[in-house]
Scaffold this active site. Structure first.
Site, short mmCIF file in Angstrom:
data_model
loop_
_atom_site.label_atom_id
_atom_site.label_comp_id
_atom_site.label_asym_id
_atom_site.label_seq_id
_atom_site.Cartn_x
_atom_site.Cartn_y
_atom_site.Cartn_z
CG HIS A 139 -7.80 14.83 -34.86
ND1 HIS A 139 -6.65 15.46 -35.28
CD2 HIS A 139 -8.16 13.99 -35.87
CE1 HIS A 139 -6.32 15.00 -36.47
NE2 HIS A 139 -7.22 14.11 -36.86
CE LYS A 143 -5.23 11.80 -33.87
NZ LYS A 143 -5.28 10.36 -34.22
#
Ligand SMILES: NC(=O)C1=CN([C@@H]2O[C@H](COP(=O)(O)OP(=O)(O)OC[C@H]3O[C@@H](n4cnc5c(N)ncnc54)[C@H](OP(=O)(O)O)[C@@H]3O)[C@@H](O)[C@H]2O)C=CC1
Ligand SMILES: O=C(O)C1=N[C@H](C(=O)O)C[C@H](O)C1
Length: 252
Positions: A139, A143
């Protein structure tokens, strides 16, 4: 027309949901985050809930309890997409469902990941424990939770395929525990990568001697999650109390 109130409205997902809602025929009551109104006239969660048919929450685990209480008080359904939830958060969701709330919780609202989860369960069920299961996710650099909620969701489906619980099979601690531990048979391992602007990549690897199966999904943007979340809202508005999952919306 179903009217949605967005919690975490100033975030990446909150903004993506506001952008896609009109094209799916949903109305918007407004959006709030921890500093108050982001758009629309409602300055707090209670006022927004009172003006909505359904609330959608993509914020932070620490906000969940207040969002559940506000939805219960206003008697509106709640869709929770926030990840990083711990067992106490899941207990709060179950408790609210028992007290009369229609609540859907899903770590990934895209169609593709929910199809993938079913493929993972089916594959795990057909393979013996000599097939090691490893879940890799990547990600964007912003995040905050790891492993991703989706990785944990996929691990739960894999464990179900083996008639086991994720609590029994999950292993998160390969790094930092010395260099004398080979892999434990039957367990599910996790690896998390963070960098750049990656919207969300997940790969479930089934590996045995001399062969591997890799089942994966790549999100190319957040609109896939946002569309799924709005579809979940449209499906949840007016539902009876209870806890629901994305599979209920998608008929999986
Ligand atoms: N289920 C799914 O399909 C998906 C789930 N997610 C999950 O959704 C969540 C949000 O992701 P993303 O939009 O990228 O994150 P962002 O950090 O961009 O947005 C989070 C939003 O929530 C607000 N917020 C943070 N803490 C609180 C609080 N205590 N009370 C109220 N509002 C709060 C933030 O406000 P402020 O800016 O003021 O801090 C911000 O508006 C994450 O848990 C993520 O993993 C993400 C994509 C898909
Ligand atoms: O934070 C994100 O961005 C995402 N979070 C969810 C997760 O933790 O699985 C879903 C998606 O992968 C994007």
């Amino acid at each position: 027309m179903t009217v949605i109130g967005i919690l975490g409205a100033n975030g990446r997902m909150g903004r993506a949901i506001a952008a896609v809602a009109p094209e799916l025929g949903a109305g918007l009551a407004g959006g709030v985050d921890q500093d108050g109104a982001v758009f629309g006239p409602h300055g707090d969660v209670a006022a927004l809930a009172a003006a909505s048919d359904v609330l959608v929450d993509f914020s932070a685990p620490s906000a969940l309890a207040g969002h559940l209480d506000a939805a219960l008080a206003a008697k509106v359904a709640l869709v929770v997409g926030t990840t990083g939830l711990q067992s106490e958060h899941h207990h709060l969701i179950d408790d609210a469902a028992g007290r009369g709330l229609a609540v859907l919780q899903s770590a990934n609202t895209s169609l593709g990941v929910n199809i993938l989860a079913h493929l993972v369960r089916e594959t795990a069920a057909r393979l013996g424990s000599d097939w090691d299961i490893e879940i890799v996710e990547m990600h964007h650099r912003h995040k905050v939770d790891a492993p991703s909620g989706t990785a944990l969701l996929l691990g739960t489906f894999a464990a179900q395929g083996r008639n086991a619980t994720p609590e029994a099979l999950n292993r998160f601690d390969r790094i930092g525990h010395g260099n004398d531990r080979p892999r434990e048979e039957g367990t599910i391992g996790y690896a998390s990568l963070r960098g750049g602007s990656v919207a969300g990549d997940h790969m479930v690897v089934f590996a045995t001697d001399n062969e591997r199966i890799e089942l994966g999904h790549r999100a190319e943007n957040r609109a896939i999650f946002a569309r799924g979340a709005v579809k979940a809202c449209l499906w949840m508005a007016g539902r009876p109390a209870g806890r629901y999952a994305m599979g209920d919306v998608l008929g999986l």
